[in-house]
Scaffold this motif. Structure first.
Motif, mmCIF file in Angstrom:
data_model
loop_
_atom_site.group_PDB
_atom_site.id
_atom_site.type_symbol
_atom_site.label_atom_id
_atom_site.label_comp_id
_atom_site.label_asym_id
_atom_site.label_seq_id
_atom_site.Cartn_x
_atom_site.Cartn_y
_atom_site.Cartn_z
ATOM 1 N N TRP A 249 0.691 -1.225 0.283
ATOM 2 C CA TRP A 249 -0.001 0.024 -0.243
ATOM 3 C C TRP A 249 0.896 0.569 -0.011
ATOM 4 O O TRP A 249 0.255 2.099 -0.828
ATOM 5 N N ALA A 250 2.029 1.347 0.438
ATOM 6 C CA ALA A 250 2.809 2.325 0.637
ATOM 7 C C ALA A 250 3.379 2.460 -0.941
ATOM 8 O O ALA A 250 3.583 3.938 -1.133
ATOM 9 N N ALA A 251 3.865 1.773 -1.419
ATOM 10 C CA ALA A 251 4.102 1.891 -2.636
ATOM 11 C C ALA A 251 3.091 2.187 -4.130
ATOM 12 O O ALA A 251 3.647 3.028 -4.769
ATOM 13 N N VAL A 252 2.070 1.994 -3.274
ATOM 14 C CA VAL A 252 0.798 2.762 -4.297
ATOM 15 C C VAL A 252 0.973 3.613 -3.967
ATOM 16 O O VAL A 252 0.825 4.830 -5.216
ATOM 17 N N PHE A 253 0.491 3.869 -3.052
ATOM 18 C CA PHE A 253 0.643 5.743 -2.422
ATOM 19 C C PHE A 253 2.232 6.589 -3.123
ATOM 20 O O PHE A 253 1.319 7.512 -3.337
ATOM 21 N N TYR A 254 3.107 5.886 -2.930
ATOM 22 C CA TYR A 254 3.833 6.578 -4.079
ATOM 23 C C TYR A 254 3.847 6.525 -4.969
ATOM 24 O O TYR A 254 4.462 7.346 -6.015
ATOM 25 N N LEU A 255 3.408 5.226 -5.602
ATOM 26 C CA LEU A 255 3.384 5.927 -7.562
ATOM 27 C C LEU A 255 2.735 5.967 -8.039
ATOM 28 O O LEU A 255 2.995 7.028 -8.736
ATOM 29 N N VAL A 256 1.093 6.892 -6.774
ATOM 30 C CA VAL A 256 -0.140 7.178 -7.166
ATOM 31 C C VAL A 256 0.634 9.280 -7.054
ATOM 32 O O VAL A 256 0.563 10.280 -8.177
ATOM 33 N N ILE A 257 1.620 9.440 -6.373
ATOM 34 C CA ILE A 257 1.997 10.601 -5.994
ATOM 35 C C ILE A 257 2.852 11.173 -7.309
ATOM 36 O O ILE A 257 2.679 11.933 -8.392
ATOM 37 N N VAL A 258 4.004 9.675 -7.909
ATOM 38 C CA VAL A 258 4.881 10.138 -8.589
ATOM 39 C C VAL A 258 3.716 10.453 -10.385
ATOM 40 O O VAL A 258 4.561 10.769 -10.587
ATOM 41 N N GLU A 259 3.170 9.445 -10.149
ATOM 42 C CA GLU A 259 2.472 9.473 -11.342
ATOM 43 C C GLU A 259 1.524 10.923 -11.316
ATOM 44 O O GLU A 259 1.310 11.178 -12.671
ATOM 45 N N THR A 260 0.378 11.340 -10.730
ATOM 46 C CA THR A 260 0.310 12.858 -10.476
ATOM 47 C C THR A 260 0.971 13.434 -10.926
ATOM 48 O O THR A 260 0.866 15.022 -12.279
ATOM 49 N N VAL A 261 2.583 13.749 -9.875
ATOM 50 C CA VAL A 261 3.342 14.569 -10.031
ATOM 51 C C VAL A 261 3.629 14.822 -11.974
ATOM 52 O O VAL A 261 4.057 15.931 -12.522
ATOM 53 N N ARG A 262 3.712 13.719 -12.735
ATOM 54 C CA ARG A 262 4.468 13.083 -14.456
ATOM 55 C C ARG A 262 3.227 13.925 -14.926
ATOM 56 O O ARG A 262 3.366 14.975 -15.448
ATOM 57 N N ILE A 263 1.978 13.772 -14.425
ATOM 58 C CA ILE A 263 1.349 13.955 -15.788
ATOM 59 C C ILE A 263 1.013 15.531 -15.626
ATOM 60 O O ILE A 263 0.606 16.447 -16.443
ATOM 61 N N LEU A 264 1.092 16.049 -14.124
ATOM 62 C CA LEU A 264 0.245 17.558 -14.114
ATOM 63 C C LEU A 264 2.137 18.173 -14.556
ATOM 64 O O LEU A 264 1.828 19.514 -15.873
ATOM 65 N N TRP A 265 2.853 17.523 -14.201
ATOM 66 C CA TRP A 265 4.112 18.511 -14.886
ATOM 67 C C TRP A 265 4.906 18.256 -16.801
ATOM 68 O O TRP A 265 4.157 19.330 -17.572
ATOM 69 N N ASN A 266 4.073 17.280 -16.887
ATOM 70 C CA ASN A 266 3.832 16.915 -18.727
ATOM 71 C C ASN A 266 2.817 18.226 -18.838
ATOM 72 O O ASN A 266 3.078 18.675 -20.143
ATOM 73 N N ARG A 267 1.712 18.557 -18.615
ATOM 74 C CA ARG A 267 0.584 19.668 -19.131
ATOM 75 C C ARG A 267 1.364 20.250 -19.268
ATOM 76 O O ARG A 267 0.874 21.877 -19.686
ATOM 77 N N LEU A 268 2.133 21.091 -17.500
ATOM 78 C CA LEU A 268 2.425 22.393 -17.747
ATOM 79 C C LEU A 268 3.637 22.032 -18.312
ATOM 80 O O LEU A 268 3.592 23.859 -19.261
ATOM 81 N N GLU A 269 4.485 21.725 -18.874
ATOM 82 C CA GLU A 269 5.650 21.514 -20.066
ATOM 83 C C GLU A 269 4.868 21.918 -21.565
ATOM 84 O O GLU A 269 5.146 23.034 -22.207
ATOM 85 N N LYS A 270 3.765 21.567 -21.629
ATOM 86 C CA LYS A 270 3.111 21.199 -22.920
ATOM 87 C C LYS A 270 2.041 22.605 -23.415
ATOM 88 O O LYS A 270 2.365 23.482 -23.873
ATOM 89 N N ARG A 271 1.952 23.484 -21.831
ATOM 90 C CA ARG A 271 1.313 24.957 -22.748
ATOM 91 C C ARG A 271 2.701 25.647 -21.682
ATOM 92 O O ARG A 271 1.960 26.555 -22.663
ATOM 93 N N LEU A 272 3.399 25.925 -21.594
ATOM 94 C CA LEU A 272 4.147 26.727 -21.695
ATOM 95 C C LEU A 272 5.498 26.511 -23.315
ATOM 96 O O LEU A 272 5.809 27.860 -23.458
#
Length: 278
Positions: A249-272
């Protein structure tokens, strides 16, 4: 004659035919490994569904969420403080002054060349040996708290990495941009703030995203100095239940956090960088 040549050169040509994809050995191995990972993931999900224990969730979910908040706040604050510290470090690294350049180089060399865990222990246990001196200068209240020591270590560590990211991004901007700013009558600080820095930040976007993700995953080491982050809560839950799904479950939490950051950062990069997209 000119019209004939122009018509010949500009005549539309049919699109080349699609090449048939061949099943090479490398492609077969790649698909096989992907299938194994998919089956392993589905098997893990199926096992977690079968091992679902509502009592475990009711008891430890609030603790997991509290540890998650500690992890996120620690990483976020250290990233912001490290970014503020990285700016003068980057300028010192690019300075022609050998003293300033040497100090910045030594700082970056040490914090990038040694493990984060060793740096954390040096600050948490090392400063504890100077308790009398720290009390004399009024700093013991800060270094006696494990969370403050972790924040201090993380800030110093990420500042070294961010300084190198920023230095490389600034140096990637062509010198003509500085010359263009001077030709417009801008002062060097104005040229840097309005012309050079925006271009450098676009180059540094992806490395900054990678640094944030690495800090999130590396934050698990603070569990060793009694900071109750996500990993520390997981260790306590395992010591009480001896059920290894606590780490899953800890690995799932870390995976969700990292994936969320990756998606948000990709969208920010595409926008900028939408003005650079073709």
């Amino acid at each position: 004659m000119t019209a004939i040549v122009r018509q010949t050169l500009l005549a539309p040509q049919p699109a080349p035919p699609d090449l048939a994809k061949q099943w090479t050995r490398t492609r077969i191995v790649g698909h096989g490994l992907m299938a194994i990972w998919i089956l392993a993931g589905l098997g893990m999900v199926w096992w977690l569904i079968g091992a679902w224990n509502i009592e475990f969730v009711d008891r430890y979910l609030p603790r997991y969420l509290a540890g998650l908040w500690t992890t996120l706040s620690l990483v976020a604050i250290s990233i912001v403080l490290g970014a503020a510290l990285s700016l003068p470090l980057a300028f010192m690294r690019m300075s022609d002054n050998p003293v300033l350049g040497g100090i910045a180089y030594g700082y970056v060399y040490f914090f990038r060349g040694t493990p984060l865990l060793a740096q954390l222990f040096l600050i948490y246990y090392g400063f504890g040996t100077f308790r009398a001196e720290l009390e004399a200068v009024g700093l013991w209240w800060f270094f006696r708290d494990a969370w403050n020591c972790a924040l201090f270590a993380f800030t110093l560590n990420t500042a070294a990495y961010q300084a190198e990211i920023l230095r490389g991004a600034i140096e990637s901007v062509k010198p003509g941009q500085w010359e263009g700013g001077a030709a417009l009558g801008l002062r060097p600080l104005q040229t840097f703030r309005k012309i050079v820095l925006p271009q450098a930040m676009i180059v540094a976007l992806r490395p900054y995203g990678n640094e944030i993700i690495l800090m999130i995953k590396g934050s698990a080491v603070v569990a060793l100095i009694t900071v109750f982050d996500l990993m520390a809560v997981t260790r306590r839950a395992f010591s009480n239940t001896f059920d290894f799904q606590t780490y899953i479950w800890a690995a799932v939490f870390y995976l969700v956090i990292v994936e969320t950051v990756r998606i948000l950062w990709n969208r920010l990069e595409k926008r900028l960088t939408r003005h650079q997209q073709r």
